[in-house]
Design a protein around this motif. Structure first.
Motif: not given
Length: 286
Positions: A106-112
């Motif tokens: 979770d990077y600043d609300g960005i999911h992978e």
């Protein structure tokens, strides 16, 4: 008998030429072979087209059975099963697995998402790797092919064979020096006034044509470049070729006179055009 023998001796060559002329000219063997080649290519293309139509028809008829075979787990995960999936409408072999599983990143609300790269992209990447090894081996290890610089040199050598060696070759630059005597400059001024002033102005300030008194040049400001421009003209720019109207000496006189006007700054001079280039200004010898 002697007269008859002489007649036969004289008639022999004529009869031989007549026989040669009457003999049919053999047709080239290459033309029938070429026709046969294209005939075979056409037949092969037709056969492949027929097989393709039959294959599509068979797949369309057997699609329900193929779907049931594809649904078997042991078949679906195999390579042949993925190929079978393309026939029944499953593009997994090309698109890859789309699992839509979110990883715990979770990077600043960005999911992978945990999805595979498209197989077509991976296979293309593998092909580029193989191509790179082949390129390295062919051009750098075996040196069987020419690199770009060597290829350029070869093309320039081939182009040089097509260049005319005479003085009317527009690609061949002369090696003149600007004339500096007062007589040559005066003759150049007279020729300029009668032939060039209509487009460039009486003082070369520029009208339809560019200003010739500044340091900016469209086709080069060195005397040999000016000479070439005057002699051969500039196609599509309105600059006519003067090689049929002025002699080589006269063209050089005009070129030298133009260069003598550098920095004169006449009234109403046209704005600069082209690239800045300090031209060698001839000095008149009085």
């Amino acid at each position: 008998m002697t007269g008859a023998g002489a007649l036969l001796l004289h008639a022999g060559p004529a009869l031989a030429r007549a026989a040669d002329a009457a003999a049919p000219t053999p047709t080239p063997a290459a033309e029938p072979k070429l026709l046969l080649f294209w005939f075979l290519v056409g037949v092969l293309g037709l056969v492949l087209l027929v097989f393709l139509v039959l294959f599509v028809a068979i797949v369309a008829q057997m699609r329900p059975q193929l779907r049931r075979v594809y649904e078997l787990p042991s078949v679906r995960r195999s390579w042949s099963g993925k190929v079978l999936g393309l026939l029944v409408g499953d593009p997994t072999l090309v698109r890859g697995e789309v699992r839509d599983e979110i990883l715990d990143h979770d990077y600043d609300g960005i999911h992978e998402f945990d999805n595979d790269l498209p197989p077509w992209w991976k296979y293309s990447f593998y092909v580029t790797i193989l191509f790179a090894f082949g390129y390295l081996g062919y051009y750098h290890v075996a040196q069987a092919g020419q690199l770009s610089h060597a290829e350029y040199e070869t093309e320039m050598q081939q182009a040089a064979l097509l260049v005319s060696p005479d003085a009317d070759d527009p690609t061949k630059l002369t090696t003149y020096e600007a004339l500096a005597s007062a007589a040559d400059i005066s003759s150049g001024k007279t020729l300029f006034a009668s032939n060039c002033a209509a487009c460039h102005g009486q003082n070369a300030e520029g009208k339809v044509g560019p200003n010739l008194t500044d340091e900016y040049w469209l086709h080069g400001g060195e005397v040999n470049h000016v000479y070439k421009t005057i002699k051969f003209g500039v196609q599509g720019k309105g600059m006519v070729a003067w090689k049929g109207k002025l002699s080589g000496k006269q063209i050089l006189q005009v070129s030298s006179y133009i260069l003598s006007l550098q920095g004169t700054k006449p009234a109403g001079a046209k704005e600069p055009q082209g690239e800045k280039e300090a031209a060698a200004k001839p000095v008149a010898k009085l």
